[in-house]
Design a protein around this motif. Structure first.
Motif, PDB file in Angstrom:
ATOM      1  N   GLU A   8       0.860  -1.191   0.000  1.00  0.00           N
ATOM      2  CA  GLU A   8       0.000   0.000   0.000  1.00  0.00           C
ATOM      3  C   GLU A   8       0.889   1.231   0.000  1.00  0.00           C
ATOM      4  OE1 GLU A   8      -2.502   2.769   0.034  1.00  0.00           O
ATOM      5  OE2 GLU A   8      -3.590   0.885   0.292  1.00  0.00           O
ATOM      6  N   ASP A   9       0.611   2.173  -0.906  1.00  0.00           N
ATOM      7  CA  ASP A   9       1.442   3.372  -0.989  1.00  0.00           C
ATOM      8  C   ASP A   9       1.073   4.439   0.039  1.00  0.00           C
ATOM      9  OD1 ASP A   9      -0.939   3.661  -2.603  1.00  0.00           O
ATOM     10  OD2 ASP A   9      -0.069   5.480  -3.450  1.00  0.00           O
ATOM     11  N   ASP A  10      -0.109   4.371   0.607  1.00  0.00           N
ATOM     12  CA  ASP A  10      -0.523   5.329   1.637  1.00  0.00           C
ATOM     13  C   ASP A  10      -0.025   4.830   2.998  1.00  0.00           C
ATOM     14  OD1 ASP A  10      -2.226   6.411   3.807  1.00  0.00           O
ATOM     15  OD2 ASP A  10      -3.333   7.375   2.180  1.00  0.00           O
ATOM     16  N   ASP A  11       0.886   5.607   3.593  1.00  0.00           N
ATOM     17  CA  ASP A  11       1.511   5.190   4.854  1.00  0.00           C
ATOM     18  C   ASP A  11       0.490   4.881   5.950  1.00  0.00           C
ATOM     19  OD1 ASP A  11       4.015   5.582   3.688  1.00  0.00           O
ATOM     20  OD2 ASP A  11       4.307   7.560   4.591  1.00  0.00           O
ATOM     21  N   SER A  12      -0.531   5.727   6.088  1.00  0.00           N
ATOM     22  CA  SER A  12      -1.492   5.537   7.175  1.00  0.00           C
ATOM     23  C   SER A  12      -2.346   4.281   6.955  1.00  0.00           C
ATOM     24  CB  SER A  12      -2.375   6.768   7.355  1.00  0.00           C
ATOM     25  OG  SER A  12      -3.112   7.030   6.182  1.00  0.00           O
ATOM     26  N   ILE A  55      -4.653  -1.438  -5.422  1.00  0.00           N
ATOM     27  CA  ILE A  55      -4.573  -1.487  -6.884  1.00  0.00           C
ATOM     28  C   ILE A  55      -3.825  -0.266  -7.411  1.00  0.00           C
ATOM     29  CG2 ILE A  55      -5.865  -1.348  -9.040  1.00  0.00           C
ATOM     30  CD1 ILE A  55      -8.004  -3.129  -7.796  1.00  0.00           C
ATOM     31  N   ARG A  56      -4.237   0.914  -7.007  1.00  0.00           N
ATOM     32  CA  ARG A  56      -3.665   2.135  -7.581  1.00  0.00           C
ATOM     33  C   ARG A  56      -2.448   2.590  -6.772  1.00  0.00           C
ATOM     34  NH1 ARG A  56      -7.270   7.245  -9.496  1.00  0.00           N
ATOM     35  NH2 ARG A  56      -5.586   8.387 -10.491  1.00  0.00           N
ATOM     36  N   MET A  57      -1.266   2.377  -7.362  1.00  0.00           N
ATOM     37  CA  MET A  57       0.001   2.745  -6.726  1.00  0.00           C
ATOM     38  C   MET A  57       0.985   3.195  -7.798  1.00  0.00           C
ATOM     39  SD  MET A  57       0.612  -0.424  -4.082  1.00  0.00           S
ATOM     40  CE  MET A  57       0.498  -1.663  -5.379  1.00  0.00           C
ATOM     41  N   PRO A  58       1.981   3.988  -7.410  1.00  0.00           N
ATOM     42  CA  PRO A  58       3.027   4.355  -8.367  1.00  0.00           C
ATOM     43  C   PRO A  58       3.950   3.169  -8.637  1.00  0.00           C
ATOM     44  CG  PRO A  58       3.549   5.229  -6.202  1.00  0.00           C
ATOM     45  CD  PRO A  58       2.178   4.601  -6.105  1.00  0.00           C
ATOM     46  N   MET A  59       4.794   3.308  -9.616  1.00  0.00           N
ATOM     47  CA  MET A  59       5.801   2.314  -9.997  1.00  0.00           C
ATOM     48  C   MET A  59       5.156   1.091 -10.657  1.00  0.00           C
ATOM     49  SD  MET A  59       8.538   3.897  -9.258  1.00  0.00           S
ATOM     50  CE  MET A  59       9.801   2.709  -9.512  1.00  0.00           C
ATOM     51  N   MET A  60       4.421   0.304  -9.903  1.00  0.00           N
ATOM     52  CA  MET A  60       3.721  -0.871 -10.417  1.00  0.00           C
ATOM     53  C   MET A  60       2.421  -0.975  -9.641  1.00  0.00           C
ATOM     54  SD  MET A  60       4.805  -4.912 -10.174  1.00  0.00           S
ATOM     55  CE  MET A  60       5.781  -5.059 -11.656  1.00  0.00           C
ATOM     56  N   ASP A  61       1.290  -0.980 -10.353  1.00  0.00           N
ATOM     57  CA  ASP A  61       0.020  -1.058  -9.633  1.00  0.00           C
ATOM     58  C   ASP A  61      -0.283  -2.494  -9.205  1.00  0.00           C
ATOM     59  OD1 ASP A  61      -1.252  -2.413 -11.761  1.00  0.00           O
ATOM     60  OD2 ASP A  61      -2.323  -0.651 -12.451  1.00  0.00           O
ATOM     61  N   GLY A  62      -1.322  -2.644  -8.407  1.00  0.00           N
ATOM     62  CA  GLY A  62      -1.658  -3.947  -7.853  1.00  0.00           C
ATOM     63  C   GLY A  62      -2.069  -4.981  -8.882  1.00  0.00           C
ATOM     64  N   ILE A  63      -2.686  -4.549  -9.973  1.00  0.00           N
ATOM     65  CA  ILE A  63      -3.092  -5.488 -11.019  1.00  0.00           C
ATOM     66  C   ILE A  63      -1.859  -6.007 -11.757  1.00  0.00           C
ATOM     67  CG2 ILE A  63      -4.343  -5.725 -13.198  1.00  0.00           C
ATOM     68  CD1 ILE A  63      -6.502  -3.893 -11.948  1.00  0.00           C
ATOM     69  N   ALA A  64      -0.949  -5.104 -12.102  1.00  0.00           N
ATOM     70  CA  ALA A  64       0.302  -5.538 -12.746  1.00  0.00           C
ATOM     71  C   ALA A  64       1.089  -6.458 -11.819  1.00  0.00           C
ATOM     72  CB  ALA A  64       1.143  -4.331 -13.138  1.00  0.00           C
ATOM     73  N   LEU A  65       1.103  -6.133 -10.537  1.00  0.00           N
ATOM     74  CA  LEU A  65       1.776  -6.982  -9.553  1.00  0.00           C
ATOM     75  C   LEU A  65       1.146  -8.369  -9.521  1.00  0.00           C
ATOM     76  CD1 LEU A  65       3.742  -7.451  -7.174  1.00  0.00           C
ATOM     77  CD2 LEU A  65       1.993  -6.400  -5.683  1.00  0.00           C
ATOM     78  N   THR A  77      -2.151 -16.614  -2.427  1.00  0.00           N
ATOM     79  CA  THR A  77      -3.482 -16.034  -2.541  1.00  0.00           C
ATOM     80  C   THR A  77      -3.325 -14.519  -2.647  1.00  0.00           C
ATOM     81  OG1 THR A  77      -4.437 -17.826  -1.246  1.00  0.00           O
ATOM     82  CG2 THR A  77      -5.747 -15.807  -1.426  1.00  0.00           C
ATOM     83  N   ILE A  78      -4.078 -13.912  -3.567  1.00  0.00           N
ATOM     84  CA  ILE A  78      -3.973 -12.473  -3.810  1.00  0.00           C
ATOM     85  C   ILE A  78      -5.317 -11.814  -3.524  1.00  0.00           C
ATOM     86  CG2 ILE A  78      -3.491 -10.686  -5.525  1.00  0.00           C
ATOM     87  CD1 ILE A  78      -1.795 -12.846  -7.022  1.00  0.00           C
ATOM     88  N   LEU A  79      -5.282 -10.793  -2.691  1.00  0.00           N
ATOM     89  CA  LEU A  79      -6.457 -10.007  -2.333  1.00  0.00           C
ATOM     90  C   LEU A  79      -6.113  -8.551  -2.631  1.00  0.00           C
ATOM     91  CD1 LEU A  79      -9.282  -9.909  -0.949  1.00  0.00           C
ATOM     92  CD2 LEU A  79      -8.065  -9.695   1.233  1.00  0.00           C
ATOM     93  N   LEU A  80      -6.928  -7.888  -3.439  1.00  0.00           N
ATOM     94  CA  LEU A  80      -6.680  -6.497  -3.794  1.00  0.00           C
ATOM     95  C   LEU A  80      -7.639  -5.580  -3.043  1.00  0.00           C
ATOM     96  CD1 LEU A  80      -6.234  -6.835  -7.674  1.00  0.00           C
ATOM     97  CD2 LEU A  80      -4.447  -6.742  -5.910  1.00  0.00           C
ATOM     98  N   MET A  81      -7.246  -4.316  -2.927  1.00  0.00           N
ATOM     99  CA  MET A  81      -8.100  -3.305  -2.303  1.00  0.00           C
ATOM    100  C   MET A  81      -7.991  -2.017  -3.110  1.00  0.00           C
ATOM    101  SD  MET A  81      -5.916  -2.853   1.207  1.00  0.00           S
ATOM    102  CE  MET A  81      -4.116  -2.804   1.126  1.00  0.00           C
ATOM    103  N   THR A  82      -9.105  -1.273  -3.166  1.00  0.00           N
ATOM    104  CA  THR A  82      -9.092  -0.010  -3.908  1.00  0.00           C
ATOM    105  C   THR A  82     -10.221   0.903  -3.460  1.00  0.00           C
ATOM    106  OG1 THR A  82      -8.964   1.014  -6.089  1.00  0.00           O
ATOM    107  CG2 THR A  82     -10.535  -0.791  -5.838  1.00  0.00           C
ATOM    108  N   GLY A  83      -9.961   2.191  -3.620  1.00  0.00           N
ATOM    109  CA  GLY A  83     -10.986   3.197  -3.363  1.00  0.00           C
ATOM    110  C   GLY A  83     -11.567   3.760  -4.642  1.00  0.00           C
ATOM    111  N   TYR A  84     -11.166   3.187  -5.783  1.00  0.00           N
ATOM    112  CA  TYR A  84     -11.584   3.705  -7.081  1.00  0.00           C
ATOM    113  C   TYR A  84     -12.423   2.667  -7.829  1.00  0.00           C
ATOM    114  CZ  TYR A  84      -7.949   7.105  -6.101  1.00  0.00           C
ATOM    115  OH  TYR A  84      -7.187   8.074  -5.511  1.00  0.00           O
ATOM    116  N   ALA A  85     -13.651   3.025  -8.171  1.00  0.00           N
ATOM    117  CA  ALA A  85     -14.563   2.090  -8.844  1.00  0.00           C
ATOM    118  C   ALA A  85     -13.986   1.601 -10.167  1.00  0.00           C
ATOM    119  CB  ALA A  85     -15.926   2.742  -9.067  1.00  0.00           C
ATOM    120  N   ASP A  86     -13.338   2.487 -10.928  1.00  0.00           N
ATOM    121  CA  ASP A  86     -12.804   2.063 -12.222  1.00  0.00           C
ATOM    122  C   ASP A  86     -11.687   1.037 -12.049  1.00  0.00           C
ATOM    123  OD1 ASP A  86     -11.152   4.144 -11.153  1.00  0.00           O
ATOM    124  OD2 ASP A  86     -10.265   4.456 -13.136  1.00  0.00           O
TER     125      ASP A  86
END
Length: 130
Positions: A8-12, A55-65, A77-86
């Motif tokens: 996760e790119d957001d520290d908090s 999912i949405r991160m700099p360098m390499m996003d979660g989907i590419a990862l 096992t891979i579990l993704l999280m996102t705040g963006y509907a798209d």
């Protein structure tokens, strides 16, 4: 308990999720973006039970990862999280490699439930010992 890589790119958010899951007894490692997570997974030969990634991160996003690590570590096992509907919609076609996508914001109970479900699914699909 499980060994989980939280990416996760957001520290908090990263700190919140890592602390919550460690309080549940899981062993937590963290990464700041997909490239950092990929390096960590490769250095440790995929020795994690779960990859929990934004999912949405700099360098390499979660989907590419996810697309990069799934063939290398099929037992992960891979579990993704996102705040963006798209971004959630982008992950819909990845059903074979991604367990689920958790929408943000989420509560402590919601992330714990999602992680528990992903870990249970991972255990259930693990190949039986010969």
């Amino acid at each position: 308990m499980a060994r989980i890589l939280v990416t996760e790119d957001d520290d908090s958010v990263r700190a919140f999720v890592a602390r919550a899951l460690s309080l549940d007894g899981h062993q937590i490692a963290t990464a700041e973006d997909g490239a950092d997570a990929l390096d960590r997974l490769q250095a440790e030969a995929g020795a994690f039970d779960l990859l929990l990634s934004d999912i949405r991160m700099p360098m390499m996003d979660g989907i590419a990862l996810a697309m990069e690590v799934a063939p290398q570590f099929p037992e992960l096992t891979i579990l993704l999280m996102t705040g963006y509907a798209d971004q959630r919609e982008r992950a819909d076609g990845l059903d074979r490699i991604v367990h689920d996508v958790v929408p943000k914001p989420f509560s402590l109970a919601e992330i714990r439930t999602a992680v528990g479900g992903a870990l249970a699914a991972g255990r259930n699909r693990a190949p039986e010992a010969a």
